[in-house]
Enzyme design. Structure first.
Site, PDB file in Angstrom:
ATOM      1  N   HIS B 264       4.561  -5.952   2.030  1.00 17.79           N
ATOM      2  CA  HIS B 264       4.964  -4.556   1.887  1.00 17.79           C
ATOM      3  C   HIS B 264       4.990  -3.853   3.256  1.00 17.79           C
ATOM      4  O   HIS B 264       6.025  -3.313   3.676  1.00 17.79           O
ATOM      5  CB  HIS B 264       3.985  -3.846   0.937  1.00 17.79           C
ATOM      6  CG  HIS B 264       4.310  -2.406   0.688  1.00 17.79           C
ATOM      7  ND1 HIS B 264       5.028  -1.982  -0.406  1.00 17.79           N
ATOM      8  CD2 HIS B 264       4.025  -1.286   1.408  1.00 17.79           C
ATOM      9  CE1 HIS B 264       5.165  -0.654  -0.350  1.00 17.79           C
ATOM     10  NE2 HIS B 264       4.561  -0.221   0.740  1.00 17.79           N
ATOM     11  N   GLU B 265       3.861  -3.886   3.945  1.00 16.38           N
ATOM     12  CA  GLU B 265       3.791  -3.197   5.249  1.00 16.38           C
ATOM     13  C   GLU B 265       4.712  -3.884   6.257  1.00 16.38           C
ATOM     14  O   GLU B 265       5.292  -3.230   7.128  1.00 16.38           O
ATOM     15  CB  GLU B 265       2.353  -3.148   5.767  1.00 16.38           C
ATOM     16  CG  GLU B 265       1.326  -2.517   4.813  1.00 16.38           C
ATOM     17  CD  GLU B 265       1.671  -1.110   4.349  1.00 16.38           C
ATOM     18  OE1 GLU B 265       2.392  -0.389   5.061  1.00 16.38           O
ATOM     19  OE2 GLU B 265       1.232  -0.748   3.236  1.00 16.38           O
TER      20      GLU B 265
END
Lengths: 498, 498
Positions: B264-265
């Site tokens: 995600h990041e």
């Protein structure tokens, strides 16, 4: 404008200066701890702008006017505000003499240089660092004139780190030390070597980390106000007296390396944590000079940390951390090992006795660089020659030679002598402390609170409220390097049975 | 003044704004990663001053005059400068409406609130956070009027995170999702549960760290420009397109937690790293909106990261990292486990299908808080009621309830909906991407470069050169949440054999 209103403005000005310092410190801390490798450029842009704004604020006509007006009314000021005005005016006048664009360019340069130095050290490649080193020298020669045109350039730089000290005094100081230390080292060289091989077994990083935490606890450092990080070159950085960071480096084959780094940086941290609350967010906080700062770090690292009393009291715990490595080593053997005298290459890993000789090498080279009698390109040769002359060791490469320290890459010329001064101040403080109470009796019982209390009372609390010389006098009486030399002579004569 | 000179001033202004942002980001990053516990106060003083100076610079009469003059000559400007003037004017006008002292006080408040929230979450003590939460709400209600007095307050806040979106659109968007998702979840509830117990064995942190490094490598993230840290709540922070930091959190009993945080990041990071060089140090860099940002992070986390093709290709390596835990688990079993649907309490650990319901809970509560129809003190009850209603789960305590997210403590109200929008944008981008090439064919061969290349071309490179809606249109065509719903329906109908 009323005086009270001017004082409100003075407080606001100092808080702004504090905010800029915090910002710059935070970016610096990031750069040497967690920042990815190729990120110096963007950070350099930010840092040079922040430094420029910082300088602009300090040198603004309104700032100057405010400080001048307050100085004109100094008799009406309380001692804190009076001292703040004095220091800020001095700083403002100095910074006013540095052209803003030169200052910004220099900030950008030091940020870049730090990166270049790291890579050069890694690759043992002095040539890649040489041009930027010369650039840093040239800037410092120029800045020295801005700092104080009446002084010789190197004296002007020295004054930035230890106000009031000049190279004439230092020459005498170092001569005294050399004359005392060199014969000691020679005599030790004829004695049987101390076995310190057990210090160089494998010491896993996670155990060393836990040990570092323990040492900070022994020192009485409040961890909710003091962080411990990891960097190549250990250092201390303060945001304020409630937020200090120290770093160390874990050498898997040298347990003494991080141990004495933590005691050293912990000593710096205790100084910063011990400054009075009412000096926070003003120009009066922070240690008063590099020399006085080093006196505190060396106090814990050497005078206490390398004493028989300290080693004796913590040693059972040291063995618990490293049972395999030290289970069969006695406290006395450990004490002797961490005090083993051996002329060597790396300053930060050198013993207490040869340490000042490492400083003298750097002092001689800096002096010549700033005088313009030595070019950056000739530093490796000068380094090798002086190490041979002072320490009798051969320098095999620049990584273990003139590339070992970060100071010059950070633009610090004139900083090194404060290490030696600090050691000498510390020994004299210890002498005075011992007149008042049984220092090593307390240490042998595991308590450092008497020591820290004394240092807090005589040194820490004041921040920059007094001049360095006044603080030294306060804690030492009239400064005299013979206390240091006596301490070394006594200690090493006993240790080596000279 | 000549136009060229004005443009030089414009560039200098933007570099200064960049420097302030860097300073604030650095202090923030420090505060959530390595800063000791009790250091918020001094940092708060610095941050509020920096934010104040930052605002002062943006709203200075000279800034306004410069921007107005440039706007008057906008036909003569190149597209970049024209857009810069447009965005800066908008920001300048907005910030001018916020009184400086309120802005500084708010900055100080959010810094303090973050600390209070951390402790409240740790101690499961909503009461200690409640007053500061209400204060944050009150500030946001007031600030909403400064942002845009013509909009309802919550719409004004939404607009800060996703320009052009209002609660009327969001109500319809969420209604569509709810109508499609709730029956799916109900149908899944009647099917046999997927076994994901092997995800919850013990996964040592050091192996998870090595696995995280591997995932970043698979994503093609250049580690010399992107750091990976550890924080309670994972996030991405960018200094510029050459210096991005992501963080994750290692849950020793949930291997999927850090794995999907990193994906995600990492998606956010690729966005920031993919912005054009010529937008650096201007107001045009940085992701264009929270929704578009989330579309990129969710793309890698869910659309790619939770796909059978991706799991299939990396799984042999996953097994190498965790042979004891996953040696006997097949890729298909792993794929099913990380897609297991189960209504639960924690948003960041929820599955892809129930995720939007977690967002809807926060959306409903925020809307009422900002409308003034719900008081902070009633948040826990509202939270419990909505979790029961939307997800059918009982909230046992506030730590796993309304204290779980950091957003509100950071002053972000109106941010949450962008997570749902991002998921929906992403699904529609995937649809378009698949028209152009065989996305999952490439992914199944272990290559993400086609995906990243497409996203860079259609989204990343622009930074804020275009409005969010234009970028969405550019990458998705006309936005329609049914692409997202269709994707979810197809995926989960197959997975659960509905």
């Amino acid at each position: 404008m009323e005086l009270t209103e001017k004082l409100v403005q003075l407080d606001a000005l100092q808080k702004k200066l504090y905010a800029f310092t915090c910002a710059e410190s935070s970016l610096y801390l990031d750069s040497v701890t967690v920042a990815p490798k190729n990120t110096a450029e963007g950070r350099g842009v930010a840092l040079s702008i922040l430094a420029g704004e910082h300088q602009k604020l300090l040198t603004a006509p309104e700032t100057k006017a405010l400080l001048d007006e307050l100085a004109a009314e100094q008799d009406k000021l309380d001692p804190l505000h009076k001292r703040e005005v004095e220091l800020l005016r001095r700083e403002c006048e100095k910074m006013t003499r540095i052209p803003a664009e030169e200052y910004m360019a220099y900030t950008e340069l030091t940020n870049r240089a730090s990166d270049v130095w790291h890579k050069a050290k890694e690759n043992n490649d002095f040539a890649s660092f040489c041009p930027i080193l010369q650039e840093l020298v040239d800037y410092n020669r120029k800045f020295a004139v801005y700092y104080d045109a009446e002084k010789a350039p190197y004296d002007a730089l020295l004054n930035e780190y230890e106000r009031g000290v000049d190279s004439k005094q230092l020459d005498a100081f170092f001569d005294t030390l050399r004359e005392g230390i060199v014969p000691l080292i020679r005599a030790i060289g004829e004695k049987p070597q101390i076995d310190d091989s057990f210090l160089h077994l494998e010491y896993p990083a996670d155990r060393q980390k836990a040990f570092a935490d323990y040492l900070m606890e022994v020192m009485g450092i409040d961890r909710s106000h003091c962080g411990l990080g990891e960097t190549e070159h250990p250092f201390t950085l303060e945001f304020n007296n409630k937020d200090v960071r120290i770093t160390t480096n874990y050498d898997l084959h040298n347990v003494a390396s991080s141990m004495y780094s933590v005691l050293h940086e912990g000593g710096h941290a205790l100084y910063e944590l011990g400054i009075r609350d009412d000096l926070q967010y003003t120009c009066l906080t922070g240690g008063v000079s590099m020399g006085v700062h080093e006196s505190q770090s060396c106090f814990y690292e050497n005078l206490i940390g390398r004493s028989r009393a300290f080693v004796g009291v913590i040693y059972p715990k040291v063995q618990e951390f490293f049972p395999e490595q030290l289970g069969h080593v006695t406290a006395e053997q450990f004490y002797r090992a961490i005090n083993k005298v051996e002329p060597s290459l790396i300053r930060t890993e050198s013993d207490e006795l040869t340490y000042c000789l490492h400083i003298m090498v750097r002092y001689e080279i800096e002096k010549q660089l700033i005088a313009g009698t030595l070019q950056a390109k000739n530093v490796p040769a000068a380094w090798a020659k002086l190490y041979q002359e002072y320490l009798g060791v051969e320098v095999p490469n620049d990584r273990e030679g003139c590339l070992q320290d970060s100071h010059w890459s950070g633009g610090s010329f004139g900083y090194f002598p404060s290490y030696a001064l600090g050691n000498a101040y510390g020994a004299q403080m210890l002498h005075n402390m011992e007149q008042e109470f049984d220092v090593f009796g307390q240490v042998a019982r595991g308590s450092l609170s008497g020591v820290t209390g004394w240092l807090r009372e005589h040194v820490h609390q004041y921040g920059q409220l007094l001049e360095p010389a006044a603080i030294v006098k306060n804690a030492c009486g009239e400064f005299d390097p013979h206390y240091y030399l006596d301490y070394l002579t006594r200690k090493y004569t006993e240790l080596y049975n000279l």
